[in-house]
Design a protein around this motif. Sequence first.
Motif, short mmCIF file in Angstrom:
data_model
loop_
_atom_site.label_atom_id
_atom_site.label_comp_id
_atom_site.label_asym_id
_atom_site.label_seq_id
_atom_site.Cartn_x
_atom_site.Cartn_y
_atom_site.Cartn_z
N LEU A 54 0.88 -1.10 -0.17
CA LEU A 54 0.14 -0.08 -0.07
C LEU A 54 0.80 1.38 -0.05
O LEU A 54 1.94 1.43 0.61
N LYS A 55 0.54 2.01 -0.52
CA LYS A 55 1.17 3.43 -0.84
C LYS A 55 0.70 4.42 0.59
O LYS A 55 1.50 4.87 1.03
N ASP A 56 -0.49 4.23 1.06
CA ASP A 56 -0.84 4.58 2.17
C ASP A 56 -1.69 3.51 3.14
O ASP A 56 -2.54 2.93 2.72
N LYS A 57 -1.00 3.14 4.16
CA LYS A 57 -1.18 2.08 5.20
C LYS A 57 -2.78 2.34 5.52
O LYS A 57 -3.43 1.49 5.85
N ASN A 58 -3.28 3.60 5.53
CA ASN A 58 -4.61 3.84 5.92
C ASN A 58 -5.82 3.86 5.08
O ASN A 58 -6.90 3.92 5.33
N ASP A 100 -7.12 0.86 -0.71
CA ASP A 100 -7.36 1.10 -1.96
C ASP A 100 -6.08 1.50 -2.62
O ASP A 100 -6.04 1.66 -3.84
N SER A 101 -5.28 2.23 -1.82
CA SER A 101 -4.05 2.69 -2.43
C SER A 101 -2.90 1.72 -2.84
O SER A 101 -1.64 1.55 -2.27
N ILE A 102 -3.11 0.62 -3.45
CA ILE A 102 -2.44 -0.50 -3.81
C ILE A 102 -1.13 -0.18 -4.82
O ILE A 102 -1.79 0.43 -6.11
N GLU A 103 -0.20 -0.36 -4.40
CA GLU A 103 1.10 0.02 -5.35
C GLU A 103 1.24 -1.16 -6.56
O GLU A 103 1.28 -1.31 -7.76
N TYR A 104 1.46 -2.48 -5.79
CA TYR A 104 1.78 -3.65 -6.26
C TYR A 104 1.38 -4.75 -5.57
O TYR A 104 1.23 -4.46 -4.17
N GLU A 156 -15.58 -19.92 -9.17
CA GLU A 156 -14.67 -19.80 -10.45
C GLU A 156 -14.46 -18.60 -11.14
O GLU A 156 -13.37 -18.20 -11.44
N GLN A 157 -15.45 -17.65 -10.88
CA GLN A 157 -15.66 -16.36 -11.44
C GLN A 157 -14.56 -15.45 -10.75
O GLN A 157 -13.66 -14.71 -11.43
N ALA A 158 -14.11 -15.63 -9.41
CA ALA A 158 -13.34 -14.77 -8.68
C ALA A 158 -11.83 -15.30 -9.22
O ALA A 158 -11.12 -14.16 -9.32
N TRP A 159 -11.57 -16.64 -9.90
CA TRP A 159 -10.14 -16.68 -10.38
C TRP A 159 -9.85 -15.72 -11.59
O TRP A 159 -8.89 -15.23 -11.88
N TYR A 160 -11.05 -15.41 -12.55
CA TYR A 160 -10.90 -14.56 -13.51
C TYR A 160 -11.25 -13.13 -13.28
O TYR A 160 -10.87 -12.48 -14.11
N ASN A 161 -11.45 -12.54 -11.94
CA ASN A 161 -11.58 -11.37 -11.80
C ASN A 161 -11.00 -10.73 -10.60
O ASN A 161 -10.93 -9.35 -10.73
N PHE A 162 -10.22 -11.41 -9.75
CA PHE A 162 -9.69 -10.76 -8.61
C PHE A 162 -8.30 -9.82 -9.14
O PHE A 162 -7.75 -8.96 -8.47
N LEU A 163 -7.91 -10.20 -10.40
CA LEU A 163 -6.72 -9.79 -10.67
C LEU A 163 -6.67 -8.01 -11.29
O LEU A 163 -5.60 -7.45 -11.24
N TYR A 164 -7.80 -7.71 -11.46
CA TYR A 164 -7.87 -6.37 -12.33
C TYR A 164 -8.16 -5.35 -11.27
O TYR A 164 -9.09 -4.74 -11.23
N VAL A 165 -7.06 -4.83 -10.65
CA VAL A 165 -6.70 -3.85 -9.76
C VAL A 165 -6.78 -2.52 -10.45
O VAL A 165 -7.52 -1.59 -10.12
N ARG A 166 -5.73 -2.42 -11.44
CA ARG A 166 -5.83 -1.18 -12.04
C ARG A 166 -5.05 -1.60 -13.36
O ARG A 166 -4.09 -2.30 -13.38
#
Length: 334
Positions: free
Chosen positions: A94-98, A101-105, A145-155
């Motif tokens: 996280l860019k901001d620990k608080n 949603d501020s995920i860097e990688y 099953e859907q989760a495997w195809y959708n959890f990757l799309y952060v940004r």
Amino acid sequence: MKAPESFAQAVNPNIPSAKEEAQQQPQEEFDIIRKTEIPVLALDKQYENWKVADLLKPCYTNFQYVDTDDPIQTRRYFEFILTDTGSLTIEHKLKDKNDSDSIEYSKFTISKVISPFQWNVDHLHIPMILSEEHRPQVYNYYNYEQAWYNFLYVRPNTHTWFVKYSEQFARSIIPRWFYDWWKRFGGNELTMPRSFKKHYEAFQIEQGISTLPEHIKLCKYYVNKRISYIISWSFDITEVHRIKHLSKTIKIKGWIPKDKKQKMKQASTSCRTGSTKSKADLKKKLLQALNRLDEADPLKIQELLDTISSSTSDNGDMLDPQGMAQAYLDNDLR
């Protein structure tokens, strides 16, 4: 006359020595390739020249880039399903620990992939309750099953996932539907480090899988040998059967042969700057940086890694310069 190094070289002096063969091997660099294009929206003629950002508006809202017909099923919902079931262990930088949603990688380790026959309840439609508070609060096997195809799309464009496997998963049986996931998001032979690539054919023979489709063989090999790589993605305009589409482009990063022109360019730059540092010197500098991680400048570490990557084939964590530096120093990831 130089003494032969082996019986084969004594019989045929033209056979290169082990040292000469190593020198002839192409260098590798950690680079990105386009893996899969997933069409999202077919474009009518009048929309073909629209900007991608404008085309996204009718498809996705609030930066939720998942493909579902239920708008309250967010990316985080699908991530919760996979962590709740013990399928993935996920780490977000996280860019901001608080601000969650501020995920860097991010990194994920696959612990298991559940088949329909291993599901915890009698019927695949029966809802189960998430341990995390979320709306919706329930899920079933089809959501899993859907989760495997959708959890990757952060940004798109700037977010990356580093992929790892647990020892447990490396020894487990892979459900057949997961090979389709691998075809979209898995590694391939281009991004396989040379140290693994040379054993790939022997693995196929040993496992009796030589006639299987390529993506299935690759999945089995990557998982069994626990070969890591990186996933990123973007939105692009692509053409399918002469029709333009707004598409998700899946990209993967791994060790690939270094371009000769780039190699010559780097050699020329090295001559101009008088840079003749040995690999041992670079490792020493990396170790010094690791000993003072709190003060170390990640950019400086990355510069060292860029230099050392042209002379090594170790498979390190390219997302985290400090973690990757440690991988180089360990010099043995398996």
